[in-house]
Design a protein around this motif. Sequence first.
Motif: not given
Length: 396
Positions: A368-382
């Motif tokens: 859930r942390v990874y998904a948050t960083l990928l989608r909301d910070w790095l702007a990629v399809d988590d």
Amino acid sequence: MTSRRDFLKLSSLASAAMFTPRFLMGLPQHRPVFEGKRLVVIQLSGGNDGLNTIVPFGDDRYYRLRSRIALPERDVIPLSDVQGLHPALQPLEAMFKDGHMSILNAVGYPNPNRSHFRSMDIWHSGSDGDTYLDSGWIGRYLDHACAGCQAPHQAIETDDSLSLAMKGEQRTGIAMGKPEVLARSAQDPFFVASANHQPADPGGDLGFLYKTLTGTMQSASYLLEQVKRVPAPLGFPVSDLGRQLALVTQLIQAGAETSVYYVSMTGFDTHVRQGPAHQRLLQQYAEAVAAFREAMEKAGQWEQTLVMTFSEFGRRAEDNAGGGTDHGKANNLWLMGANLRKPGILNPSPDLDKLDDGDLAWQLDFRRVYATLLRDWLAVDDVAVLGQRFEGLGLV
């Protein structure tokens, strides 16, 4: 036939010894202005003792379980009525008070594993506890975030070898411990000759290795030039983590086009006489991170930077006869940055009355942390990176 796994291992070696053949010498040199967000991952290897890092001083059960190594309440830096920082983390107290720190308690995954190697593989790959992957979550981020990009320097590990986290299916990050080592390695004739002979089948295994090798060599040349552009930053402690974060700072100040930096700190497997060793490690960590924040603020880059610190597992709730702690399961994790939407302590302190076979029971899946960083910070399809959807945490 040589397996893809063998080629990935060789590409990892290539990222530690990088070479610049003639066909790269004519590349234009420039100083780009990187305006994107960046993630800095700090790995505490060995299994950091989370209970003596974010200390539940307000819970009497903590003192009953840890008669040998519990930190006196008077020494703990309070963050709430229940939890506080180990005194060695005092350099980070301002980070918390400024709203630049989010603490997540009891982070883990189903069917946890107490093996250093297996648990780290799970964290690196972002897999289930019973699933084995040969690619990592940051490597797969490169696969999906950098279409048409051949340069591994979008993700840099400040070491001489590449961890699983940085290896994707199509692309890998780059490992760079000391830039001067790259220059000394640049004359190796085997790799230069290999890079100057493109295979007939660009889609086969040799083509994959060729693309990895030449991309690594190009990034090596590029990064060496970036490091030369700005002086080494001052104010960092003389420690391995201090050296790594100073290198990250230098690359950021030079404008390197890098989205993810991966640094690590070892020594957290504290089975005996934990107190002095843990004190020293946490002090080194806190001093280096505090220096990094100060350098980023002076450079006007703190707003675009997010730092995540994790360890492969925590320690058991009860101390052992040697004055240390043994391998556990769930652990805390924390984020640091100027753009946190939920600063402070995100979820309740671990319930020490409801242990999982003597270990902290997990509350939050690390993915859930990874998904948050990928989608909301790095702007990629988590979902594309992690292979399934995990509910975000709304942290950034």
